[in-house]
Design a protein around this motif. Structure first.
Motif, short mmCIF file in Angstrom:
data_model
loop_
_atom_site.label_atom_id
_atom_site.label_comp_id
_atom_site.label_asym_id
_atom_site.label_seq_id
_atom_site.Cartn_x
_atom_site.Cartn_y
_atom_site.Cartn_z
N ILE A 92 1.16 -1.44 0.18
CA ILE A 92 0.05 0.10 -0.14
C ILE A 92 0.79 0.96 -0.27
CG2 ILE A 92 -1.77 1.42 1.58
CD1 ILE A 92 -3.10 -1.66 2.17
N THR A 93 2.08 1.59 0.43
CA THR A 93 2.59 2.48 0.56
C THR A 93 3.36 2.79 -0.74
OG1 THR A 93 3.07 1.61 3.53
CG2 THR A 93 4.89 3.24 1.92
N ALA A 94 4.19 1.50 -1.23
CA ALA A 94 4.69 1.84 -2.87
C ALA A 94 3.73 2.18 -3.53
CB ALA A 94 5.35 0.21 -2.63
N ALA A 95 2.31 2.03 -3.46
CA ALA A 95 1.12 1.97 -4.11
C ALA A 95 1.51 3.44 -4.25
CB ALA A 95 0.14 1.00 -3.91
N VAL A 96 0.58 3.98 -3.04
CA VAL A 96 0.57 5.65 -2.76
C VAL A 96 1.62 6.35 -2.74
CG1 VAL A 96 0.19 7.07 -0.49
CG2 VAL A 96 -0.59 5.17 -0.94
N VAL A 97 2.69 6.51 -2.88
CA VAL A 97 4.50 6.14 -3.26
C VAL A 97 4.10 7.03 -4.73
CG1 VAL A 97 6.63 6.81 -3.15
CG2 VAL A 97 5.64 6.19 -1.53
N TYR A 98 4.05 5.41 -5.17
CA TYR A 98 3.78 5.60 -6.84
C TYR A 98 2.93 6.44 -7.36
CZ TYR A 98 4.11 4.45 -12.03
OH TYR A 98 4.23 3.44 -12.93
N PHE A 99 1.97 6.10 -6.74
CA PHE A 99 0.87 6.86 -7.62
C PHE A 99 0.50 8.61 -7.61
CE2 PHE A 99 -0.66 2.48 -8.39
CZ PHE A 99 -0.79 2.53 -10.10
N LEU A 100 0.70 8.89 -6.23
CA LEU A 100 0.30 10.07 -6.42
C LEU A 100 1.99 11.07 -6.16
CD1 LEU A 100 -1.31 9.55 -3.39
CD2 LEU A 100 -2.38 10.28 -4.70
N MET A 101 3.21 10.24 -6.44
CA MET A 101 4.12 11.19 -5.96
C MET A 101 5.60 11.30 -7.40
SD MET A 101 5.34 11.16 -2.46
CE MET A 101 6.78 12.68 -2.61
N VAL A 102 5.67 9.42 -7.89
CA VAL A 102 6.51 8.97 -8.67
C VAL A 102 5.36 9.16 -9.73
CG1 VAL A 102 7.84 7.17 -9.46
CG2 VAL A 102 7.39 7.21 -7.27
N LEU A 103 4.76 8.99 -10.60
CA LEU A 103 3.98 8.91 -11.82
C LEU A 103 3.83 10.41 -11.87
CD1 LEU A 103 2.82 7.28 -13.68
CD2 LEU A 103 0.83 6.92 -12.60
N PRO A 104 3.05 11.09 -11.04
CA PRO A 104 3.11 12.68 -11.92
C PRO A 104 4.11 13.74 -11.78
CG PRO A 104 1.59 12.49 -9.69
CD PRO A 104 2.41 11.35 -9.73
N MET A 105 5.38 13.17 -11.04
CA MET A 105 6.70 13.91 -11.15
C MET A 105 7.10 13.39 -12.84
SD MET A 105 8.64 15.51 -10.17
CE MET A 105 8.45 16.54 -8.31
N ALA A 106 7.11 11.56 -12.57
CA ALA A 106 7.15 11.33 -14.77
C ALA A 106 7.34 12.23 -15.34
CB ALA A 106 7.51 9.95 -14.36
N LYS A 107 5.46 12.44 -14.73
CA LYS A 107 4.72 12.86 -16.30
C LYS A 107 4.90 14.22 -16.29
CE LYS A 107 0.56 10.17 -16.07
NZ LYS A 107 -0.89 9.53 -16.18
N PHE A 108 5.04 15.38 -15.38
CA PHE A 108 5.64 16.43 -15.70
C PHE A 108 6.85 16.59 -16.16
CE2 PHE A 108 7.84 19.90 -12.61
CZ PHE A 108 7.52 20.59 -13.01
N LEU A 109 8.22 15.33 -16.14
CA LEU A 109 9.24 15.73 -16.13
C LEU A 109 9.53 15.66 -17.85
CD1 LEU A 109 11.44 14.18 -13.47
CD2 LEU A 109 11.37 17.07 -13.82
N ALA A 110 8.13 14.50 -18.25
CA ALA A 110 7.67 14.02 -19.95
C ALA A 110 8.19 15.44 -20.13
CB ALA A 110 7.62 12.98 -19.94
N ARG A 111 7.05 16.24 -19.68
CA ARG A 111 6.95 17.23 -20.39
C ARG A 111 7.50 18.38 -20.27
NH1 ARG A 111 1.55 17.35 -16.93
NH2 ARG A 111 0.70 15.99 -16.91
#
Length: 152
Positions: A92-111
């Motif tokens: 659950i911790t890994a999912a929260v960190v991935y979906f709330l922090m890593v994924l949005p940050m990766a999308k932001f950096l890609a843009r």
């Protein structure tokens, strides 16, 4: 001699603390602690009741006995429920960190990278066009000089 070592040690330690990586690590620890509280609340408020519908709300009660009798403190008890609870909490911790922090940050950096490439591509076209214009101006000036002096 010890007076010279102390300031250099202090300066080195100060430089170490002021590096960006240490500050980033400190921020990550604080954010991780905050996520731990959120995850504990999710496990206690959502996961445990769902598991409780099947068996017990407290996963720590799930265990197996390796010896013939496990009464109280006697016998060898494998507490696989605690391990399962910890694994669920980790997931659950890994999912929260991935979906709330890593994924949005990766999308932001890609843009940002796409914007940077688009801007660089535009600048290259402008530079190439300017170079071509300068070459044309040079060629025109050379042609005029030749025509003024009667050269061909």
């Amino acid at each position: 001699m010890s007076d010279k070592k102390d300031p250099s040690l202090w300066q080195g330690f100060k430089a170490f603390l002021m590096r960006g990586n240490v500050v980033d690590l400190a921020v990550a620890v604080v954010v991780g602690a905050a996520f731990t509280n959120i995850v504990n609340a999710v496990v206690k408020g959502v996961i445990s009741p769902v598991v409780g519908a099947i068996g017990t709300k407290n996963l720590d009660h799930y265990s197996s006995c390796l010896s013939t009798a496990c009464d109280g403190d006697q016998g060898i008890r494998i507490m696989w429920g605690s391990v399962l609870g910890a694994a669920l909490q980790f997931l659950i911790t890994a999912a929260v960190v991935y979906f709330l922090m890593v994924l949005p940050m990766a999308k932001f950096l890609a843009r940002q990278e796409e914007r940077k490439k688009a801007t660089e591509g535009t600048q290259e076209v402008v530079e190439v066009t300017e170079l071509e214009v300068l070459k044309e101006i040079r060629d025109e000036l050379v042609a005029r000089r030749r025509s003024e002096y009667g050269e061909q």
